[in-house]
Design an enzyme around this catalytic site. Structure first.
Site, PDB file in Angstrom:
ATOM      1  CD  GLU A  32      -2.951  -1.165   0.424  1.00 50.54           C
ATOM      2  OE1 GLU A  32      -3.190  -0.119  -0.210  1.00 50.54           O
ATOM      3  OE2 GLU A  32      -3.601  -2.210   0.263  1.00 50.54           O
TER       4      GLU A  32
ATOM      5  CB  CYS B 292      -2.762   6.442   2.445  1.00 53.47           C
ATOM      6  SG  CYS B 292      -3.984   5.406   3.260  1.00 53.47           S
TER       7      CYS B 292
END
Ligand code: NAP
Length: 524
Positions: free
Chosen positions: A259, A298
């Site tokens: 990720e 994020c």
């Protein structure tokens, strides 16, 4: 001079303090040193073996239902200690109580979700993947695909922005699958992760070796990984490259989930007007995304696409709301937005804004307002809205993720152009779409789906019930293609797939009946 205490690591079923002075962790608002971490001198090989052999065997001896009960017990322990986590987050992450809750309660909620999902899997020890498939005319010999827990460890290398959620969103499906966890939190905010692991270990919920924490340097961790282990990394694209090219992944086929960073977008329907509800919903969501956790998410909105005719009106509306955001010491109740996690992040965000400004104008800068109970030496950065009326000519704006309270407004002339510009992010975690028209939303979802892990559509009918552009919910997939890392997390029971191995068992119907007795259909 007295130094702050060294936090012990938990490895090999015991608490071990690293050698040397360690690396200090700081309060990003006050600048005071809080604790230290060190992984120096740890016997990593023995610790990984212990987790793999003792922790893994003990977890696999439990059924899904029993492991789900462990998750439920972890939820209770974390809830009982919640106040301590809030204090650590305020001190070490510089977050307001509300922002700390996104991390702390987000983690606890995710654990609770998997405890419930896992309970439904009951006494099984493996998962049946699909139906039996005949392989010839004679129906007696068939294929049944099964998923069995991998016989290795799950190494988590995590980012600084979610020390709680980042641990539990990965640990919940891993532990439920029967795979022991070794977590290495980002150094800057490792304290909260370490404290939560400590509380869970002290409560004696999990078998020895099922949960370990290594704080400090990552040196040597990847070297321990063996073919049946998995690694799940969250962090920058630069470190992701190092993880991907490590021999454990490149040569030993260790399964790897990444990720990484992401230039998420928001898109306003071309038919919106200044009076439309979609306009107001977009403005509110952008303001929320810029300010929650000071933009250190994020999933936060980085690029905002609006029809050219609405550019100035959207800029004004967002700016007016951002102007009401009080920034400073999160201990002061008047403060809505705290600090970035460290001086390094502050420097990186200031530098990043300067780079974005080479291609964008400043539409709003909160920097002229005084900080509350904090001075310029703190890691506080005020919100900034940048703008580009010619985003097709921009390069940096579509490439650079500035991990702080900043977004860039962009004008588009046609929907095709907007989609093309959104895809210049080269694969993102999430895009949100603001419209009153279900047909537009459906078309946008189909158009944007392949470049995003999630498409979040906000229409007036879900204005008060939607989960938020940036909130990662355990029932929905989290991840994204391309520069977002290409990984997949969560998505309900889909998350268990990463921690299981799929095999085709080719056998007689009688043998497959016997197999089915200890397995449960894998329905996602
Ligand atoms: P980072 O610098 O890449 O660090 C991430 C983790 O990797 C930390 O635990 C770090 O440890 C460790 N690390 C550093 N060098 C390593 C190496 N050579 N080998 C193994 N591990 C190593 O990222 P960050 O600055 O903490 O995080 C911010 C980034 O994460 C942003 O770009 C953000 O978009 C991304 N992020 C993505 C998601 C998502 O779900 N997609 C979620 C959150 C954040 P140390 O701290 O000890 O250096």
């Amino acid at each position: 001079m007295t130094t702050s205490p060294l936090l012990p690591n938990h490895l090999g079923g015991q608490w071990v303090t690293g050698t040397g002075a360690g690396t200090p962790l700081f309060d990003p608002v006050l600048g005071t040193e809080l604790v230290r971490v060190s992984s120096a001198g740890l016997d990593l090989a023995a610790g990984f073996d212990f987790a793999r052999e003792q922790g893994g065997a003990a977890l696999r001896a439990l059924s899904y239902g029993e492991r789900a009960a462990c998750l439920g017990a972890i939820v209770k322990v974390l809830q009982a200690n919640r106040d301590a986590y809030d204090e650590i987050a305020t001190a070490n992450c510089g977050t307001t109580t509300k922002d700390s809750a996104v991390d702390i309660d987000g983690g606890i909620f995710t654990l609770g979700y998997y405890a419930k999902q896992g309970e439904a899997l009951g006494p099984a020890h493996a998962l049946l993947d699909g139906e039996r498939i005949r392989m010839g005319k004679d129906p007696v010999f068939q294929t049944q695909h099964i998923l069995s827990p991998t016989r290795g460890v799950a190494l988590f290398i995590n980012a600084f922005n979610f020390p709680s959620w980042g641990l539990w969103e990965k640990a919940a499906p891993a532990l439920l699958s029967g795979v022991p966890v070794i977590v290495k939190p980002a150094t800057a905010t490792a304290w909260l992760t370490q404290r939560m692991v400590k509380d869970v270990i002290d409560a004696g919920i999990l078998p020895p070796g099922a949960l370990s924490v290594v704080c400090g340097s990552s040196a040597g961790l990847m070297d321990q990984l063996q073919p049946f282990d998995v690694v799940s990394f969250t962090g920058s694209a630069e470190t992701a490259r190092i993880i991907r090219s490590h021999p454990a992944v490149a040569e030993r086929s260790v399964r790897c989930n990444i990720e990484a960073d992401s230039l998420n977008s928001a898109l306003l329907d071309p038919t919106a007007t200044t009076d439309s509800e979609s306009f107001g919903l977009l403005v509110s969501e952008v303001v929320r995304e810029v300010t929650v956790k000071s933009g250190q998410k994020c999933t936060a909105i980085r690029r905002v696409f609006v029809p050219r005719a609405l550019f100035d009106a959207v800029a004004q509306a967002i700016g007016a709301k951002l102007a009401k955001t009080t920034v400073g010491n999160p201990r002061n109740e008047a403060v809505r937005m705290g600090a970035l996690v460290s001086q390094e992040q502050k420097a990186s965000v200031i530098e990043g804004i300067a780079k974005l400004r080479t291609e964008a104008e400043v539409l709003f800068d909160g920097g002229s307002a005084a900080l509350v109970d904090a001075d310029a030496s703190s890691a506080c950065v005020s919100p900034v809205l940048l703008g580009s009326r010619e985003p097709a000519k921009a390069k940096v704006l579509h490439e650079l993720e500035v991990f702080g309270p900043v977004a860039t407004l962009m004008a588009y002339d046609s929907l095709e152009q907007a989609y093309e510009l959104i895809r210049r992010g080269e694969g993102s975690l999430v895009c949100s779409v603001y419209s009153t028209d279900p047909a537009f939303i459906a078309a946008a979802a189909l158009e944007l789906g392949s470049a995003h892990g999630r498409v979040h559509a906000i229409s007036p009918d879900v204005a008060t019930s939607h989960s938020g552009h940036g909130n990662v919910m355990p029932m929905s997939l989290h991840g994204g293609p391309g520069r977002a890392g290409g990984g997949e997390e969560l998505g309900g029971l889909r998350a268990l797939g990463f921690y299981h191995r799929r095999s085709a068992v080719q056998a007689s119907s009688a043998a497959l009946d016997a197999l089915a007795a200890s397995a449960v259909p894998f329905k996602v």
